[in-house]
Write a protein that holds these residues in place. Structure first.
Motif, short mmCIF file in Angstrom:
data_model
loop_
_atom_site.label_atom_id
_atom_site.label_comp_id
_atom_site.label_asym_id
_atom_site.label_seq_id
_atom_site.Cartn_x
_atom_site.Cartn_y
_atom_site.Cartn_z
N UNK A 17 0.82 -1.22 0.00
CA UNK A 17 0.00 0.00 0.00
C UNK A 17 0.85 1.27 0.00
N UNK A 18 1.78 1.38 0.95
CA UNK A 18 2.54 2.62 1.10
C UNK A 18 3.37 2.96 -0.14
N UNK A 19 4.13 2.01 -0.72
CA UNK A 19 4.94 2.38 -1.89
C UNK A 19 4.12 2.82 -3.09
N UNK A 20 2.87 2.37 -3.17
CA UNK A 20 2.03 2.71 -4.31
C UNK A 20 1.05 3.85 -4.02
N UNK A 21 1.22 4.49 -2.87
CA UNK A 21 0.32 5.57 -2.48
C UNK A 21 0.96 6.92 -2.73
#
Length: 419
Positions: free
Chosen positions: A123-127
């Motif tokens: 989630x975080x790397x693609x947010x």
């Protein structure tokens, strides 16, 4: 199982609990590690804690320079409304609010590691967000049915910030109160808050300011504005938003709404005004003195600190969406259906979008709200000072308030919150 991930703004919260230093290990199941044993010791002692609010937290205190696998402080805690009589061996702290990614998961506690893998690895790397300092929070409520129950639901709150730094801050730097007699208004507000009148600020200029903690007050006679043939009364700003760089802020705002004129620069400050979704005028201001506050010890039961700034709106969904978009904040769809929407602020006065006046067909507007610890004492003080009342005390249990008229007819609320 991941049920959902959403972005929310959390208000600061108080918690009391027991703390350990914990070193993560994949070799020990979450149901058997030191954190699980901490909860086994803490749960029987929860009844010792006064003022509980029914919420339960596992607080992972993550420091800015930490790396995966580093030891950290963990607190098994309950939420409280106030700190008092902290039990022996427990700690109490207030945890800051801010922007969080909230991951809701279901399943036994031993599958918790998969949730962290999902958040940090997917989630975080693609947010559009990155980590910020603060506590990572395990939030437990009635949906949590026990460590081994596959139907147990819990939330994990991860502190985040936008990768894109916005050129406008989500805080009300100052409230504008437009007045006809600057000295009279300065004396009235100083008297209300029990503050000394600062004569050097009545030097012939168009404004008198009170540098209150968090959010100040600017009493504005508009004397200079009225000398400008292009200026109109509807350009009077309601409040001021702080900006770290005025030119970037101007370029950002002009893409989103109507701007009234160009940037005005006056030595250590620069500003421009723009329209919100309701046509209200708002100022964006850069100041070299940003953050400077007077040392105030008001001799009044009315606190010398603005608790909230009201903005009357006719369309709450439109207004709440507009302000949250401007400030780069998530919109709370449920709260956008209510009569008052509190736009999250980093500090200072709450920014309160209020549709009550429109819904009730009322023509008046309340400018702001001051807190008091005792509504009866504050009301008696206002009566003794000879202040004009718009309305007397209204007591609604959790809150009680009355409304005053300043010398220019501006309405000021004084409120006691008992929540």
């Amino acid at each position: 199982m991941i049920l959902e991930t959403r972005i929310v703004w959390k208000e600061p919260f108080k918690a009391v609990g027991q703390k350990i230093r914990y070193k993560p290990s994949r070799d020990i199941a979450p149901s058997e590690n030191e954190i699980a044993r901490l909860w086994q010791r803490f749960n029987p002692r929860c009844d010792e804690i006064p003022h509980k609010n029914g919420e339960c937290y596992g607080l992972c205190i993550i420091e800015p320079d930490m790396h995966p696998g580093d030891a950290f402080d963990y607190v098994a805690a309950v939420g409280v409304t106030a700190f008092a009589d902290i039990p022996e061996g427990m700690v109490a702290d207030t945890f800051e609010g801010g922007l969080y990614a909230v991951v809701t998961r279901k399943g036994p506690i031993d599958e918790l590691g998969a949730t962290f893998d999902y958040y940090h690895g997917e989630w975080l790397p693609n947010s559009e967000y990155t980590c910020r300092a603060g506590a990572e929070v395990e939030f437990y409520d009635s949906r949590y049915l026990g460590n081994d129950n596959p139907e147990s639901v819990m939330e994990l709150w991860f502190p985040i910030r936008s990768k894109r730094e916005l050129p406008i801050e989500n805080r009300v730097a100052s409230l504008f109160v437009h007045v006809s007699d600057l000295r009279r208004a300065a004396e009235w507000y100083s008297q209300l808050l029990g503050l000394p009148l600062i004569e050097e600020r009545l030097n012939g200029g168009p404004v008198y300011w009170l540098s209150l903690p968090g959010t100040g007050i600017v009493l504005d006679s508009d004397a200079y504005n009225r000398q400008n043939p292009d200026w109109r009364e509807e350009m009077q700003p309601l409040f001021m938003l702080a900006v770290p760089e005025i030119d970037e802020a101007y370029a950002y705002v002009v893409e989103r709404t109507q701007v009234f004129g160009e940037i005005e620069r006056h030595g250590s400050m620069a500003y421009f005004n723009f329209a919100d979704s309701e046509g209200n005028s708002v100022m964006a201001c850069w100041s070299a003195d940003a953050g400077r506050e007077d040392r105030l010890n008001g001799d009044s039961p009315v606190a010398a600190q603005i608790a909230g700034v009201f903005v009357d709106v006719t369309d709450m969904r439109r207004a709440s969406g507009w302000y949250t978009d401007l400030l780069g904040l998530p919109l709370d769809e449920e709260r956008a259906l209510q009569a008052v929407y509190s736009v999250p602020v980093a500090k200072g006065a709450a920014l309160l979008l209020d549709s009550n006046r429109h819904a009730q067909g009322q023509s008046f507007s309340i400018r702001c709200m001051f807190d008091t610890k005792d509504i009866q004492t504050a009301c008696a003080y206002a009566e003794k000072q000879g202040f004009e009342f718009h309305s007397g005390i209204e007591d609604h249990g959790a809150v009680a308030f009355f409304v005053l008229k300043d010398p220019d007819g501006n309405l000021i609320m004084v409120c006691e919150s008992r929540g």
